[in-house]
Design a protein around this motif. Sequence first.
Motif, short mmCIF file in Angstrom:
data_model
loop_
_atom_site.label_atom_id
_atom_site.label_comp_id
_atom_site.label_asym_id
_atom_site.label_seq_id
_atom_site.Cartn_x
_atom_site.Cartn_y
_atom_site.Cartn_z
N GLY A 66 0.80 -1.22 0.00
CA GLY A 66 0.00 0.00 0.00
C GLY A 66 0.83 1.27 0.00
N GLY A 67 2.13 1.14 -0.23
CA GLY A 67 2.95 2.35 -0.36
C GLY A 67 2.83 2.87 -1.78
N ASP A 68 1.65 3.39 -2.10
CA ASP A 68 1.30 3.70 -3.49
C ASP A 68 1.80 5.09 -3.89
OD1 ASP A 68 0.08 1.26 -3.31
OD2 ASP A 68 -1.95 2.05 -3.17
N TYR A 69 3.11 5.29 -3.76
CA TYR A 69 3.67 6.61 -4.01
C TYR A 69 3.71 6.92 -5.51
CZ TYR A 69 5.32 5.27 0.62
OH TYR A 69 5.38 4.80 1.91
N PHE A 70 3.85 5.89 -6.33
CA PHE A 70 3.93 6.08 -7.78
C PHE A 70 2.85 5.24 -8.47
CE2 PHE A 70 8.20 6.37 -5.91
CZ PHE A 70 8.48 7.70 -6.18
N GLY A 71 1.69 5.15 -7.84
CA GLY A 71 0.64 4.26 -8.31
C GLY A 71 0.60 3.02 -7.43
N PRO A 72 -0.47 2.23 -7.52
CA PRO A 72 -0.61 1.04 -6.67
C PRO A 72 0.57 0.09 -6.83
CG PRO A 72 -2.66 1.52 -7.81
CD PRO A 72 -1.64 2.41 -8.41
N GLY A 73 1.21 -0.24 -5.70
CA GLY A 73 2.35 -1.13 -5.77
C GLY A 73 2.77 -1.64 -4.40
N ASP A 74 3.45 -2.77 -4.40
CA ASP A 74 3.95 -3.39 -3.17
C ASP A 74 5.42 -3.78 -3.38
OD1 ASP A 74 1.31 -3.29 -2.22
OD2 ASP A 74 0.87 -5.29 -3.03
N GLU A 75 6.18 -3.78 -2.30
CA GLU A 75 7.56 -4.25 -2.32
C GLU A 75 7.74 -5.23 -1.18
OE1 GLU A 75 10.66 -1.15 -3.41
OE2 GLU A 75 9.00 0.15 -2.77
N PHE A 76 8.41 -6.35 -1.46
CA PHE A 76 8.59 -7.36 -0.41
C PHE A 76 9.69 -8.34 -0.82
CE2 PHE A 76 5.11 -8.50 -3.25
CZ PHE A 76 5.42 -9.79 -3.66
N THR A 77 10.17 -9.07 0.18
CA THR A 77 11.16 -10.12 -0.02
C THR A 77 10.48 -11.47 0.18
OG1 THR A 77 12.92 -8.69 0.80
CG2 THR A 77 13.36 -11.06 0.75
N LEU A 78 10.60 -12.36 -0.78
CA LEU A 78 9.96 -13.67 -0.68
C LEU A 78 10.67 -14.54 0.37
CD1 LEU A 78 9.17 -14.61 -4.38
CD2 LEU A 78 7.53 -14.18 -2.56
N ARG A 79 9.88 -15.07 1.28
CA ARG A 79 10.41 -15.90 2.35
C ARG A 79 11.08 -17.16 1.77
NH1 ARG A 79 5.83 -17.10 4.63
NH2 ARG A 79 5.76 -15.23 5.92
N GLY A 80 12.27 -17.46 2.25
CA GLY A 80 12.95 -18.68 1.83
C GLY A 80 13.87 -18.51 0.64
N SER A 81 13.64 -17.49 -0.17
CA SER A 81 14.49 -17.29 -1.34
C SER A 81 15.24 -15.96 -1.30
CB SER A 81 13.66 -17.34 -2.62
OG SER A 81 12.81 -16.20 -2.71
N GLU A 82 14.77 -15.05 -0.43
CA GLU A 82 15.34 -13.70 -0.32
C GLU A 82 15.28 -12.95 -1.64
OE1 GLU A 82 15.90 -12.70 2.78
OE2 GLU A 82 15.25 -14.74 3.20
N LEU A 83 14.31 -13.30 -2.48
CA LEU A 83 14.12 -12.62 -3.76
C LEU A 83 13.29 -11.36 -3.53
CD1 LEU A 83 14.67 -12.99 -6.82
CD2 LEU A 83 12.40 -14.03 -6.98
N GLU A 84 13.85 -10.20 -3.93
CA GLU A 84 13.15 -8.93 -3.75
C GLU A 84 12.23 -8.68 -4.94
OE1 GLU A 84 15.73 -5.69 -2.90
OE2 GLU A 84 16.78 -6.74 -1.29
N CYS A 85 10.98 -8.36 -4.64
CA CYS A 85 9.97 -8.15 -5.68
C CYS A 85 9.37 -6.75 -5.55
CB CYS A 85 8.85 -9.18 -5.56
SG CYS A 85 9.41 -10.89 -5.77
N ASP A 86 9.17 -6.14 -6.68
CA ASP A 86 8.52 -4.83 -6.76
C ASP A 86 7.33 -5.04 -7.69
OD1 ASP A 86 7.73 -2.21 -6.95
OD2 ASP A 86 9.63 -1.45 -7.72
N VAL A 87 6.12 -4.99 -7.14
CA VAL A 87 4.92 -5.35 -7.88
C VAL A 87 4.08 -4.10 -8.14
CG1 VAL A 87 2.88 -6.83 -7.98
CG2 VAL A 87 4.93 -7.60 -6.76
N MET A 88 3.70 -3.91 -9.41
CA MET A 88 2.84 -2.80 -9.80
C MET A 88 1.51 -3.36 -10.27
SD MET A 88 6.09 -1.08 -11.50
CE MET A 88 6.90 -2.61 -11.04
N TYR A 89 0.44 -2.68 -9.89
CA TYR A 89 -0.91 -3.10 -10.25
C TYR A 89 -1.52 -2.03 -11.16
CZ TYR A 89 -0.05 -5.93 -6.08
OH TYR A 89 0.50 -6.79 -5.16
#
Length: 284
Positions: A87-110
């Motif tokens: 919900g940090g929709d500073y540049f439009g709806p989007g989420d940022e998170f690290t996937l558990r177990g893989s430490e893969l960083e994801c930046d998701v835009m809707y």
Amino acid sequence: MIEFYRNGQELQRLQLQENKIDSLKELLASYASLEDTVAVAIGGSSASASRDSSSDIDIYVFLKKDLPAAVRKNDIVAPRSDKYEVGGDYFGPGDEFTLRGSELECDVMYWTTGWFEDLITGVWLKHQGWNGYTTAFLYTLHNFIIVYDTDGWLDSLRTMSNAEYPDELRNNIISRNLMLMHDKPFSSYLEQIKKAAGRNDTVSVNHRTAAFLASYFDVLFAINRVFHPGEKKQVAFALKNCRLLPMHFKEDFDELFKPGISFEEQINLLNRMFDELKDILQKD
């Protein structure tokens, strides 16, 4: 897991370890299974083969309507991550998170399908020029790894814009941004830079110089009829992909960002860059 990968081998372009690929596939499947999802794609540096060790994975979820942040958090992100910002929709709806177990960083835009389609057709079919970055979304579209696409909607947009670069779009980008850089009767970027330098306002000089360079690259890429790659690595991209370059292109950027450059030297250099950019118009 939902079987939705038309070109699953394309995920190998990401050059990820197997455990990260598996985690990513599971995440992508969860987005594809949402009721209002029309398409899911991977973009950014990962899709365009310019990824480095600091890059995250940019995921684009195209929906018929906005997806509430609570659904994003409770159904998708929180079950898969211990570190996230939803919900940090500073540049439009989007989420940022690290996937558990893989430490893969994801930046998701809707993005809603109507918004994105209007944006693409406004530039490509209606030939609308912007204040810099005009064709950056077209570049994003053409470099997507499309992993889910209901009825081929996203692919049809890409196919539509896979034609010859429209002359009218090229000309509109060039005329609009040359005007902003220098040719406006009042308050061109160069005039604003000169006034800010006269006030010894370094912040304003830097702000307007950034705007000048945004228009500079928009013109350069339009002259060469290539899509704008976005805000990163523009000099390197131009050196690799542009047939026509200003005479002192690489040297000018080395000089512009040299420590200790004076306002006077910077303004003189920007004027030269503008003149040499216009010069290559005669060679096309």
